[in-house]
Design a protein around this motif. Structure first.
Motif, PDB file in Angstrom:
ATOM      1  N   TYR A  59      23.281  92.932 -56.554  1.00  0.00           N
ATOM      2  CA  TYR A  59      22.116  92.299 -55.932  1.00  0.00           C
ATOM      3  C   TYR A  59      22.234  92.250 -54.404  1.00  0.00           C
ATOM      4  O   TYR A  59      22.405  91.193 -53.790  1.00  0.00           O
ATOM      5  CB  TYR A  59      21.907  90.891 -56.494  1.00  0.00           C
ATOM      6  CG  TYR A  59      21.623  90.894 -57.963  1.00  0.00           C
ATOM      7  CD1 TYR A  59      20.336  91.122 -58.435  1.00  0.00           C
ATOM      8  CD2 TYR A  59      22.644  90.703 -58.871  1.00  0.00           C
ATOM      9  CE1 TYR A  59      20.069  91.151 -59.799  1.00  0.00           C
ATOM     10  CE2 TYR A  59      22.382  90.731 -60.243  1.00  0.00           C
ATOM     11  CZ  TYR A  59      21.099  90.957 -60.694  1.00  0.00           C
ATOM     12  OH  TYR A  59      20.843  90.984 -62.038  1.00  0.00           O
TER      13      TYR A  59
ATOM     14  N   THR B 213       8.643  89.036 -58.237  1.00  0.00           N
ATOM     15  CA  THR B 213       9.659  88.019 -57.954  1.00  0.00           C
ATOM     16  C   THR B 213       9.127  86.984 -56.972  1.00  0.00           C
ATOM     17  O   THR B 213       9.372  85.780 -57.124  1.00  0.00           O
ATOM     18  CB  THR B 213      10.916  88.690 -57.362  1.00  0.00           C
ATOM     19  OG1 THR B 213      11.464  89.592 -58.326  1.00  0.00           O
ATOM     20  CG2 THR B 213      11.962  87.652 -56.997  1.00  0.00           C
TER      21      THR B 213
ATOM     22  N   GLU C  62      12.960  90.293 -62.877  1.00  0.00           N
ATOM     23  CA  GLU C  62      13.592  91.609 -63.037  1.00  0.00           C
ATOM     24  C   GLU C  62      13.545  92.080 -64.487  1.00  0.00           C
ATOM     25  O   GLU C  62      13.316  93.256 -64.770  1.00  0.00           O
ATOM     26  CB  GLU C  62      15.040  91.546 -62.538  1.00  0.00           C
ATOM     27  CG  GLU C  62      15.150  91.416 -61.029  1.00  0.00           C
ATOM     28  CD  GLU C  62      16.569  91.138 -60.580  1.00  0.00           C
ATOM     29  OE1 GLU C  62      17.430  90.825 -61.441  1.00  0.00           O
ATOM     30  OE2 GLU C  62      16.823  91.227 -59.371  1.00  0.00           O
ATOM     31  N   LYS C  63      13.777  91.158 -65.419  1.00  0.00           N
ATOM     32  CA  LYS C  63      13.719  91.504 -66.844  1.00  0.00           C
ATOM     33  C   LYS C  63      12.294  91.865 -67.256  1.00  0.00           C
ATOM     34  O   LYS C  63      12.089  92.744 -68.092  1.00  0.00           O
ATOM     35  CB  LYS C  63      14.242  90.343 -67.687  1.00  0.00           C
ATOM     36  CG  LYS C  63      15.733  90.070 -67.512  1.00  0.00           C
ATOM     37  CD  LYS C  63      16.171  88.827 -68.262  1.00  0.00           C
ATOM     38  CE  LYS C  63      17.634  88.506 -68.015  1.00  0.00           C
ATOM     39  NZ  LYS C  63      18.052  87.243 -68.688  1.00  0.00           N
TER      40      LYS C  63
ATOM     41  N   THR D  13      25.418  85.181 -57.329  1.00  0.00           N
ATOM     42  CA  THR D  13      24.215  85.105 -58.141  1.00  0.00           C
ATOM     43  C   THR D  13      24.331  83.977 -59.158  1.00  0.00           C
ATOM     44  O   THR D  13      23.465  83.131 -59.281  1.00  0.00           O
ATOM     45  CB  THR D  13      23.974  86.440 -58.868  1.00  0.00           C
ATOM     46  OG1 THR D  13      23.814  87.467 -57.894  1.00  0.00           O
ATOM     47  CG2 THR D  13      22.708  86.372 -59.718  1.00  0.00           C
ATOM     48  N   TRP D  14      25.421  83.980 -59.927  1.00  0.00           N
ATOM     49  CA  TRP D  14      25.638  82.921 -60.925  1.00  0.00           C
ATOM     50  C   TRP D  14      26.781  82.035 -60.450  1.00  0.00           C
ATOM     51  O   TRP D  14      27.919  82.482 -60.343  1.00  0.00           O
ATOM     52  CB  TRP D  14      25.978  83.514 -62.294  1.00  0.00           C
ATOM     53  CG  TRP D  14      24.997  84.546 -62.739  1.00  0.00           C
ATOM     54  CD1 TRP D  14      25.253  85.839 -63.036  1.00  0.00           C
ATOM     55  CD2 TRP D  14      23.585  84.368 -62.939  1.00  0.00           C
ATOM     56  NE1 TRP D  14      24.108  86.489 -63.397  1.00  0.00           N
ATOM     57  CE2 TRP D  14      23.062  85.610 -63.355  1.00  0.00           C
ATOM     58  CE3 TRP D  14      22.714  83.293 -62.803  1.00  0.00           C
ATOM     59  CZ2 TRP D  14      21.719  85.799 -63.636  1.00  0.00           C
ATOM     60  CZ3 TRP D  14      21.375  83.479 -63.084  1.00  0.00           C
ATOM     61  CH2 TRP D  14      20.889  84.714 -63.486  1.00  0.00           C
TER      62      TRP D  14
ATOM     63  N   THR E 256      16.979  81.657 -58.157  1.00  0.00           N
ATOM     64  CA  THR E 256      17.822  82.723 -58.709  1.00  0.00           C
ATOM     65  C   THR E 256      17.458  82.998 -60.163  1.00  0.00           C
ATOM     66  O   THR E 256      17.375  84.153 -60.597  1.00  0.00           O
ATOM     67  CB  THR E 256      19.304  82.338 -58.594  1.00  0.00           C
ATOM     68  OG1 THR E 256      19.650  82.214 -57.212  1.00  0.00           O
ATOM     69  CG2 THR E 256      20.201  83.388 -59.235  1.00  0.00           C
TER      70      THR E 256
ATOM     71  N   SER F 103      15.819  86.497 -61.850  1.00  0.00           N
ATOM     72  CA  SER F 103      16.356  87.189 -63.029  1.00  0.00           C
ATOM     73  C   SER F 103      15.254  87.448 -64.052  1.00  0.00           C
ATOM     74  O   SER F 103      15.160  88.547 -64.617  1.00  0.00           O
ATOM     75  CB  SER F 103      17.476  86.347 -63.650  1.00  0.00           C
ATOM     76  OG  SER F 103      17.931  86.921 -64.855  1.00  0.00           O
TER      77      SER F 103
ATOM     78  N   THR G 163      15.945  82.421 -68.565  1.00  0.00           N
ATOM     79  CA  THR G 163      17.233  82.363 -67.878  1.00  0.00           C
ATOM     80  C   THR G 163      17.557  80.897 -67.668  1.00  0.00           C
ATOM     81  O   THR G 163      16.887  80.209 -66.894  1.00  0.00           O
ATOM     82  CB  THR G 163      17.190  83.092 -66.523  1.00  0.00           C
ATOM     83  OG1 THR G 163      16.821  84.458 -66.721  1.00  0.00           O
ATOM     84  CG2 THR G 163      18.553  83.046 -65.852  1.00  0.00           C
TER      85      THR G 163
END
Length: 418
Positions: A383, A317, A274-275, A395-396, A267, A271, A247
């Motif tokens: 989220y 995480t 989670e992936k 988030t982004w 952050t 990500s 990411t």
């Protein structure tokens, strides 16, 4: 037989579905942070707005030519893509999603079908159910279906958006028409090497001997040649487990303070974790990247990375964020304006089948905690549960000054009928 279904000017088409005022008007879609043009409508192409054009240099040109400029609306595009792909699965169970706007279909046992009619059925259903225009190319191989799709796209009036290569005469005519640089799988390097053999079209490439191709190139180029000859060697790709997950993002603005950078890296690490859990993998290694703005030559540059090796595999995480933040803190330099960061997790192993460490193990409380967090975030989207060092609002963080509503993924932004 194979088919390639490609959505026409996908990003612009998604915007037009919910904003009819954009139809038949030149539209340009910008990259992350509204940097450069990454997609456009046919009308904008005809005005010769170049792909990759930095918008700050071309904004005057766009205003003079009445080109509508929009920020990338990835939630909308992703949802519309999912709808298109689900429709394709109604026509055959063998579907390979090749990108966000195109997919290969394989027709096994469809020997008696009229593929021109079947292709039109595909186009009409997608257009009726989603509003997205498409082109369909059908041929005996994947590479030839790509060629057929280009013909359907290039000559919409003659083909009505569907072209079928179902004879030797059509195959040869198509290969003589398509230039070598437009052939799927032939990049610039290969094109230059083939130019030395006076290859200008796909047909010229197929006239080379098999022995010469295998001697001077790899098995991939030989398979492509056979596919163009009508001998199927390229099969539909199966979904494979990734060997690394990354990411990386550019920041909305340049940051020179460690707090903002740690929040971004946290952050990105979230990500990646989670992936990992989604594909049931755990990582042994974390790579953290940090880079200044390379476009600002007058400023001091700093591009650096740090590798963190873990003593046990993890998909937590909490663990991944902890080590990622420690890594970026160690490589951060004062007074540098940073523009980009990234987190890569690699050394992946199956979560439920890997070598254990007799001395160190993951905190057993992490597994059930991550399961609960994932289920809540999946149910409520957006989220809802984040780590304390993440921005709770976004988030982004991207500059999106021309963003259209998320018509299909946010209940507060759906179309209102008056």
């Amino acid at each position: 037989m194979f088919a390639l279904v490609d959505c026409n000017n996908f990003y612009a088409s998604c915007e037009r579905v919910f904003n009819p005022n954009l139809r038949e008007k030149p539209v340009a879609i910008l990259s992350n942070n509204d940097g450069c043009v990454i997609s456009m409508s046919d009308e904008a192409k005809h005005l010769q707005l170049p792909f990759g054009a930095p918008i700050f240099k071309w904004e005057g040109f766009c205003k003079a030519n009445d080109i509508e400029i929009l920020s990338s609306n990835y939630p909308l595009y992703g949802d519309m893509s999912s709808r298109v792909m689900s429709i394709l699965q109604q026509f055959t169970p063998d579907v390979e999603v090749y990108s966000i706007d195109e997919a290969f279909l394989e027709f096994k046992g469809f020997d008696t079908y009229d593929f021109n009619d079947y292709g039109n059925q595909i186009r009409q259903r997608i257009l009726k159910w989603t509003g997205i225009p498409t082109c369909v190319g059908v041929a005996p191989t994947k590479a030839l279906s790509k060629v057929a799709n280009k013909i359907a796209r290039k000559f919409p009036k003659e083909t009505k958006g569907v072209y079928v290569i179902d004879s030797e005469e059509k195959r040869i005519k198509a290969l003589k028409w398509i230039k070598l640089q437009d052939v799927w799988g032939i990049g610039r390097g290969l094109q230059k090497r083939l130019a030395a053999k006076n290859c200008k079209t796909a047909f010229d490439f197929t006239q080379l001997s098999d022995d010469w191709v295998r001697k001077h190139f790899s098995i991939t180029e030989w398979k492509l040649k056979k596919d163009l000859e009508g001998i199927s060697t390229l099969k539909l790709d199966e979904i494979k487990t990734k060997r690394a997950i990354a990411t990386t993002r550019s920041f909305e603005y340049t940051f020179s303070d460690i707090d903002n950078i740690k929040e971004r890296v946290s952050t990105f690490a979230t990500s990646c974790a989670e992936k990992l859990r989604k594909q049931e993998s755990s990582c042994h290694m974390i790579i953290v990247l940090l880079s200044s703005d390379r476009h600002k030559k007058d400023l001091e540059q700093h591009r650096v990375s740090r590798v963190v090796k873990l003593s046990y595999p993890t998909d937590s995480t909490l663990t991944i964020c902890k080590y990622a933040v420690e890594a970026v803190t160690s490589i951060f330099k004062e007074d540098i304006k940073y523009k980009r960061a990234g987190v890569i997790v690699t050394g992946l192993v199956p979560t439920y089948n890997h070598q254990l460490n007799i001395f160190e193990q993951e905190n057993p409380k992490h597994k059930p905690l991550m399961t609960v967090i994932d289920s809540i975030n999946k149910r409520y989207k957006d989220y809802k549960i984040k780590l304390g060092n993440q921005d709770l609002e976004r988030t982004w963080k991207m500059r999106q000054e021309r963003l259209s509503p998320r018509y299909t993924t946010d209940i507060n932004e759906i179309i209102k009928i008056k």
